[in-house]
Scaffold this active site. Structure first.
Site, PDB file in Angstrom:
ATOM      1  N   GLU A  13      18.961 -68.246 -27.363  1.00 54.93           N
ATOM      2  CA  GLU A  13      18.311 -68.912 -28.488  1.00 54.93           C
ATOM      3  C   GLU A  13      18.988 -68.533 -29.804  1.00 54.93           C
ATOM      4  OE1 GLU A  13      13.694 -69.219 -27.145  1.00 54.93           O
ATOM      5  OE2 GLU A  13      14.475 -67.233 -27.558  1.00 54.93           O
ATOM      6  N   GLY A  79       4.545 -66.645 -21.076  1.00 56.33           N
ATOM      7  CA  GLY A  79       3.862 -67.049 -19.854  1.00 56.33           C
ATOM      8  C   GLY A  79       2.612 -67.836 -20.202  1.00 56.33           C
ATOM      9  N   GLU A 194       5.629 -59.604 -28.128  1.00 56.36           N
ATOM     10  CA  GLU A 194       6.115 -59.294 -29.475  1.00 56.36           C
ATOM     11  C   GLU A 194       5.242 -59.773 -30.638  1.00 56.36           C
ATOM     12  OE1 GLU A 194       9.160 -59.218 -26.523  1.00 56.36           O
ATOM     13  OE2 GLU A 194       8.284 -61.086 -27.295  1.00 56.36           O
ATOM     14  N   ASP A 217       6.918 -69.811 -17.554  1.00 61.30           N
ATOM     15  CA  ASP A 217       6.307 -69.451 -16.278  1.00 61.30           C
ATOM     16  C   ASP A 217       4.799 -69.444 -16.482  1.00 61.30           C
ATOM     17  OD1 ASP A 217       5.371 -66.427 -16.769  1.00 61.30           O
ATOM     18  OD2 ASP A 217       7.338 -66.696 -17.688  1.00 61.30           O
TER      19      ASP A 217
END
Length: 252
Positions: A13, A79, A194, A217
């Site tokens: 990224e 997630g 984070e 996910d």
């Protein structure tokens, strides 16, 4: 002077961000590489957050103290937790919480001690701009990303969600752990490691922050897609397009 921090979770990224900064130059502070340059006329500082709450908090503090940023935007993967949040979707955070913060009985569970705060709010102006950018970016990626790179996902059906994103110093990859988080925090849309810590630092300094997370996910036992390929093909494309759209229209 307005200076915007663009914080990425993954090297892929960050590389996509740097490819769009024509004049970036590197400065190393606290073992981290900070890239200062311009994008769509904005002065920006791009950096990897590093993994985990302490590492991300350190990165955020350096951005503010050393580089004088006055806005922070984070892009990365997470997630999915809520049933309606699927792999390939995007979540724009309205609030951030540390799901593993527990100083009870001295303080309420999830409350950050001595702040009185359980949930840190995303900056409304940045959040709304990021939401608009994300909606456009999903269409951009469907048009521009070759279908063989969709990893058998139907990206044309991908959605943008808004709500609570939770953080903790655990990688959630077991169905039992995911179910426990859903039971305890039923309005949480996504989980990562984070942003709640970064939001706490930004709150302390009075710095606006917003974040967008691509769902890679379902934070459970199932292997939904090839994770490295997902980052390379889809997440990095989403991040670059979201930021490109954001910076085209965000006031300096």
């Amino acid at each position: 002077m307005s200076r915007l921090a663009l914080v990425s979770a993954m090297h892929e990224e960050l590389a996509a961000v740097l490819a769009r900064m024509p004049d970036e130059h590197k400065t190393v502070v606290a073992g981290r590489e900070f890239w200062v340059g311009h994008w769509h006329g904005h002065e920006v500082v791009a950096v990897l957050s590093r993994i985990g709450k302490v590492a991300a908090a350190t990165t955020t503090a350096v951005l503010i103290e050393r580089f004088g940023v006055n806005r922070v935007v984070f892009t990365g993967v997470a997630g999915g937790l809520a049933p309606q949040v699927n792999v390939g979707d995007v979540v724009v955070a309205h609030e951030f919480m540390q799901h593993d913060m527990d100083a009870s009985p001295l303080f309420a569970r999830h409350e950050v001690p001595l702040t009185g705060v359980t949930r840190f709010a995303a900056d409304a102006t940045l959040r709304d701009a990021l939401l608009e950018a994300a909606l456009l970016a999903l269409k951009d990626v469907v048009r521009s990303l070759p279908r063989q790179d969709w990893l058998k996902l139907d990206l044309a059906q991908a959605r943008v969600h808004q709500g609570l994103v939770i953080s903790g110093d655990r990688f959630i990859s077991q169905s039992a752990d995911s179910a426990e988080l859903q039971r305890r925090l039923p309005d949480a849309l996504a989980v990562e490691m984070e942003c709640a810590a970064m939001a706490q630092v930004c709150h302390d300094y009075g710095i606006p922050m917003a974040a967008v997370r691509t769902i890679s996910d379902r934070a459970d036992d199932a292997a939904h897609v090839d994770f490295p390929q997902f980052i390379q093909s889809i997440a990095s494309s989403y991040s670059a397009s979201v930021l490109d759209r954001l910076l085209q229209h965000l006031p300096s």
